[in-house]
Design an enzyme around this catalytic site. Structure first.
Site, mmCIF file in Angstrom:
data_model
loop_
_atom_site.group_PDB
_atom_site.id
_atom_site.type_symbol
_atom_site.label_atom_id
_atom_site.label_comp_id
_atom_site.label_asym_id
_atom_site.label_seq_id
_atom_site.Cartn_x
_atom_site.Cartn_y
_atom_site.Cartn_z
ATOM 1 N N HIS A 55 0.919 -1.104 0.037
ATOM 2 C CA HIS A 55 0.123 0.067 0.070
ATOM 3 C C HIS A 55 0.941 1.176 0.061
ATOM 4 O O HIS A 55 1.982 0.931 0.400
ATOM 5 C CB HIS A 55 -0.821 -0.025 1.392
ATOM 6 C CG HIS A 55 -1.690 -1.000 1.471
ATOM 7 N ND1 HIS A 55 -1.152 -2.354 2.156
ATOM 8 C CD2 HIS A 55 -3.013 -1.389 1.299
ATOM 9 C CE1 HIS A 55 -2.334 -2.908 2.371
ATOM 10 N NE2 HIS A 55 -3.192 -2.638 2.010
ATOM 11 N N ASP A 58 2.546 1.839 3.264
ATOM 12 C CA ASP A 58 3.384 0.794 3.862
ATOM 13 C C ASP A 58 4.941 1.359 3.668
ATOM 14 O O ASP A 58 5.612 0.988 4.389
ATOM 15 C CB ASP A 58 3.351 -0.449 3.283
ATOM 16 C CG ASP A 58 1.895 -1.114 3.517
ATOM 17 O OD1 ASP A 58 1.252 -0.812 4.452
ATOM 18 O OD2 ASP A 58 1.596 -2.096 2.649
ATOM 19 N N MET A 89 2.407 -6.071 -7.601
ATOM 20 C CA MET A 89 1.296 -5.190 -7.301
ATOM 21 C C MET A 89 1.496 -4.118 -6.464
ATOM 22 O O MET A 89 2.251 -4.278 -5.541
ATOM 23 C CB MET A 89 0.180 -6.453 -6.557
ATOM 24 C CG MET A 89 -1.252 -5.902 -6.473
ATOM 25 S SD MET A 89 -1.087 -5.655 -4.627
ATOM 26 C CE MET A 89 -1.779 -6.784 -3.465
ATOM 27 N N GLU A 182 -10.959 -6.770 -4.671
ATOM 28 C CA GLU A 182 -10.920 -7.824 -3.791
ATOM 29 C C GLU A 182 -12.303 -7.657 -2.724
ATOM 30 O O GLU A 182 -12.372 -6.439 -2.279
ATOM 31 C CB GLU A 182 -9.681 -7.653 -2.849
ATOM 32 C CG GLU A 182 -9.618 -8.451 -1.695
ATOM 33 C CD GLU A 182 -8.279 -8.410 -1.053
ATOM 34 O OE1 GLU A 182 -7.294 -7.888 -1.590
ATOM 35 O OE2 GLU A 182 -8.180 -8.991 0.109
ATOM 36 N N LYS A 184 -14.603 -8.639 0.375
ATOM 37 C CA LYS A 184 -14.632 -9.124 1.878
ATOM 38 C C LYS A 184 -16.035 -8.908 2.427
ATOM 39 O O LYS A 184 -16.647 -7.837 2.215
ATOM 40 C CB LYS A 184 -13.442 -8.338 2.583
ATOM 41 C CG LYS A 184 -13.330 -8.937 3.862
ATOM 42 C CD LYS A 184 -12.016 -8.499 4.468
ATOM 43 C CE LYS A 184 -11.927 -8.914 6.028
ATOM 44 N NZ LYS A 184 -10.752 -8.181 6.672
ATOM 45 N N GLU A 218 -9.673 -13.590 -2.149
ATOM 46 C CA GLU A 218 -8.755 -14.099 -1.033
ATOM 47 C C GLU A 218 -9.419 -15.192 -0.175
ATOM 48 O O GLU A 218 -10.559 -15.196 0.115
ATOM 49 C CB GLU A 218 -8.481 -13.042 0.018
ATOM 50 C CG GLU A 218 -7.718 -13.315 1.317
ATOM 51 C CD GLU A 218 -7.334 -12.213 2.254
ATOM 52 O OE1 GLU A 218 -7.110 -11.243 1.764
ATOM 53 O OE2 GLU A 218 -7.678 -12.499 3.534
ATOM 54 N N HIS A 221 -11.467 -14.543 3.104
ATOM 55 C CA HIS A 221 -12.602 -13.772 2.857
ATOM 56 C C HIS A 221 -14.014 -14.632 2.330
ATOM 57 O O HIS A 221 -14.940 -14.371 2.900
ATOM 58 C CB HIS A 221 -12.377 -12.565 1.910
ATOM 59 C CG HIS A 221 -11.398 -11.511 2.530
ATOM 60 N ND1 HIS A 221 -11.013 -10.438 1.592
ATOM 61 C CD2 HIS A 221 -10.668 -11.655 3.356
ATOM 62 C CE1 HIS A 221 -10.011 -9.632 2.301
ATOM 63 N NE2 HIS A 221 -9.664 -10.340 3.246
ATOM 64 N N ASP A 246 -5.105 -13.726 -3.483
ATOM 65 C CA ASP A 246 -4.479 -13.599 -2.018
ATOM 66 C C ASP A 246 -4.607 -14.807 -1.125
ATOM 67 O O ASP A 246 -5.664 -15.458 -0.818
ATOM 68 C CB ASP A 246 -5.411 -12.395 -1.009
ATOM 69 C CG ASP A 246 -5.001 -11.299 -1.382
ATOM 70 O OD1 ASP A 246 -4.035 -10.821 -2.263
ATOM 71 O OD2 ASP A 246 -5.421 -10.104 -0.747
ATOM 72 N N ASP A 256 -11.421 -12.506 10.270
ATOM 73 C CA ASP A 256 -10.410 -12.633 9.181
ATOM 74 C C ASP A 256 -8.948 -12.842 9.988
ATOM 75 O O ASP A 256 -8.302 -12.069 10.319
ATOM 76 C CB ASP A 256 -10.182 -11.269 8.564
ATOM 77 C CG ASP A 256 -9.297 -11.330 7.208
ATOM 78 O OD1 ASP A 256 -9.221 -12.514 6.722
ATOM 79 O OD2 ASP A 256 -8.996 -10.390 6.872
ATOM 80 N N ASP A 258 -6.092 -14.476 8.598
ATOM 81 C CA ASP A 258 -4.882 -14.418 7.832
ATOM 82 C C ASP A 258 -3.894 -15.377 8.035
ATOM 83 O O ASP A 258 -2.943 -14.947 8.251
ATOM 84 C CB ASP A 258 -4.315 -12.880 7.920
ATOM 85 C CG ASP A 258 -5.320 -11.991 7.098
ATOM 86 O OD1 ASP A 258 -6.096 -12.199 6.321
ATOM 87 O OD2 ASP A 258 -5.280 -10.768 7.396
ATOM 88 N N ASP A 288 -1.404 -13.111 1.483
ATOM 89 C CA ASP A 288 -1.830 -11.953 2.414
ATOM 90 C C ASP A 288 -2.198 -12.681 3.878
ATOM 91 O O ASP A 288 -3.479 -12.800 3.964
ATOM 92 C CB ASP A 288 -3.111 -11.472 1.657
ATOM 93 C CG ASP A 288 -3.479 -10.286 2.403
ATOM 94 O OD1 ASP A 288 -2.651 -9.744 3.211
ATOM 95 O OD2 ASP A 288 -4.705 -9.581 2.248
#
Ligand code: GCO
Ligand code: MN
Ligand code: MN
Length: 388
Positions: A55, A58, A89, A182, A184, A218, A221, A246, A256, A258, A288
Site C-alpha cells: 500500500h 506501507d 502489485m 478484492e 470481503k 482471498e 474472505h 490472496d 479474518d 489471515d 496475504d
C-alpha cells in the site's frame, strides 16, 4: 525427493504489511517491531520470494513531504535492484486514516471521495514507478453499520464513478496497469458492499471498460462468507478475470484470521493449488497473511518460508495425484464422456432438439449407479497424508 526450496520462478510474493504486521489486534498492542521494507526485501530475496507488494503508506508515510517521499522511494528502489526483488502489485490504503471512517469511494461526502481519488492517483503513480502491473482495490471501509444512513444504491454508483475515473486516469497516462478488485463480507465494517468475488464479477461488467478489471479473491474472505473458495476462483479463472490472488488460511465462522497458507483446511488448499497449477495461472502467488501474535521476528520468517514451502509441497501432491494410475483410472471412469451426446448438446439446432427429445435414457439405472466418490476422496486424502 524435491527440496521444496522456492525460487523467483515460483512467483511467490508478500505484502510489506504481511511480514511487517507487528501483531496488534483490537485487544492488544504490538508484540514485535514492525519489520522495515528494506529489511523485508533483503530477507525475502534470501528466502526465494519473487516480489513484494505494498500500500502507498506501507512505504511512504501519509504525511511525508515530497522530498521525504522521493528519498524513501529511491532507497527502496535501490534495495529492490540490489536483491532482485520485484513489485508486481500495488494498492492504496483507503482504510487507516480517520477521514475514511465512513468509506472512501462510497463515502456520502464528496470531499472524502475526492480525497480518496487524489490519494489513489498518487499511489498509482508510485506503483507504476516501482514496476507494478496489477493494482488492487480492497474496499475495507466501503460498507456500513447503519444502513438507514446511506443509500446502498448510491454507494454503488459512487463506487462505479470512482473506478471509471481511475480506469481513464490509467489510460490517460499510458500506464500498463490492470485493476484487481478484492471482496470481503465484513470487517472492519459491519457489512462491506460487494461482499464476495461473485458480487465483484457482476459489478465489473457494469464498468466503462471491464476488460482492464478482474478480481483478487482471498481464501479467508470467501470462507468468512461461508463459500467454497475453489469454486469462486474457478469462476474468475474461467472468465479470464483472475488477475491476482490472496493466499492464506482461515477457520470457518471467525474474524479474518489471515493464517499461514495451508495451516487450516489442507484439502481446500490442495484443491486450490491443483486448480491454479492445472490451469497454469500465470500470476503471482501472493500470501496475504501474517505470523501468529505469539511470534518474534524469527517467527515471522518461519511464517514466510512456511507459506511458500507448503505451496510447493501441495504442488508436488498435485503432481502425484495427476500421475497416480488408480486415481486417474477412477477419474476416467467417473468422467467418461459420450462424443455423440456431447455433440448434440453443444449448441441448439432444431435437429439437435429433435434428437435429444427422442433419446431413451435409463433414468432408473443412472439413479441407482454409485459414483465411486467415496473411493476417490479417500485416495485424495491418502495422497495428502503421504500414503501414496
Ligand atoms: C484484509 C485485506 C487486505 C488487502 C490489502 C491489499 O482483510 O486486511 O485482505 O490485506 O488484501 O489491503 O489490498
Ligand atoms: Mn484479509
Ligand atoms: Mn487480502
Amino acid at each position: 525427493m524435491p527440496d521444496y526450496q522456492p525460487t523467483p520462478a515460483d512467483k511467490f510474493t508478500f505484502g510489506l504489511w504481511t511480514f511487517g504486521n507487528p501483531g496488534r489486534d483490537p485487544f492488544g498492542e504490538p508484540v514485535r517491531e514492525r519489520i522495515s521494507p528494506l529489511r523485508g526485501v533483503q530477507k525475502l530475496s534470501q528466502l526465494g520470494a519473487y516480489g513484494v507488494n505494498l500500500h502507498d503508506n506501507d512505504l511512504v508515510p501519509i504525511d511525508a513531504t515530497p522530498a521525504e517521499r522521493d528519498r524513501i522511494v529511491a532507497e527502496f528502489k535501490r534495495a529492490l535492484a540490489d536483491h532482485g526483488v520485484r513489485v508486481p502489485m500495488a494498492t492504496t490504503n483507503l482504510f487507516s486514516d480517520p477521514i475514511f471512517k465512513d468509506g472512501a469511494f462510497t463515502s456520502s461526502d464528496p470531499k472524502v471521495r475526492a480525497f480518496a481519488l487524489q490519494k489513489t492517483m498518487r499511489a498509482i503513480d508510485l506503483g507504476v514507478e516501482l514496476g507494478a502491473e496489477t493494482y488492487v482495490f480492497w474496499g475495507g471501509r466501503e460498507g456500513a453499520e447503519v444502513d438507514a444512513a446511506k443509500d446502498p444504491v448510491s454507494a454503488l454508483k459512487w463506487m462505479r464513478e470512482c473506478m471509471n475515473f481511475l480506469i481513464y486516469y490509467v489510460k490517460d497516462n499510458g500506464y500498463n496497469l490492470r485493476f484487481a478488485l478484492e471482496a470481503k463480507p465484513n470487517e472492519p465494517r459491519g457489512d462491506i458492499y460487494l461482499a464476495t468475488t461473485g458480487h465483484m464479477l457482476a459489478f465489473i461488467e457494469t464498468l466503462d471498460d471491464p476488460s482492464v478489471c478482474g478480481v483478487n479473491p482471498e481464501v479467508a474472505h470467501e470462507n468468512m462468507a461461508g463459500l467454497n473458495f475453489v469454486h469462486g476462483v474457478a469462476q474468475a479463472l474461467e472468465m479470464g478475470k483472475l488477475f491476482h490472488i490472496d493466499l492464506n488460511a482461515q477457520k470457518p465462522g471467525r474474524f479474518d484470521q489471515d493464517l499461514r497458507f495451508g495451516s487450516e483446511d489442507l484439502k481446500g488448499a490442495f484443491l486450490l493449488v491443483k486448480l491454479l497449477e492445472d490451469y497454469q495461472y500465470p500470476g503471482p502467488r501472493h500470501f496475504d497473511a501474517h505470523a501468529y501474535r505469539t511470534e518474534d521476528e524469527d517467527g515471522v520468517w518461519e511464517f514466510c518460508a512456511g507459506c511458500m514451502r507448503t505451496y510447493l509441497i501441495l504442488k508436488e501432491k498435485v503432481r502425484r495425484f495427476n500421475a497416480d494410475p488408480e486415481i486417474q483410472g477412477l477419474l476416467a471412469e467417473i468422467r467418461a464422456g459420450d462424443a455423440h451426446l456431447e455433440g448434440l448438446m453443444q449448441s441448439f439446432s432444431p435437429d439437435n432438439a429433435r434428437a435429444i427429445a427422442a433419446l431413451s435414457i435409463d433414468r432408473i439405472g443412472l439413479g441407482r449407479a454409485g459414483r465411486r466418490y467415496e473411493k476417490l476422496d479417500q485416495l485424495t486424502i491418502e495422497v495428502l497424508l503421504g500414503a501414496r
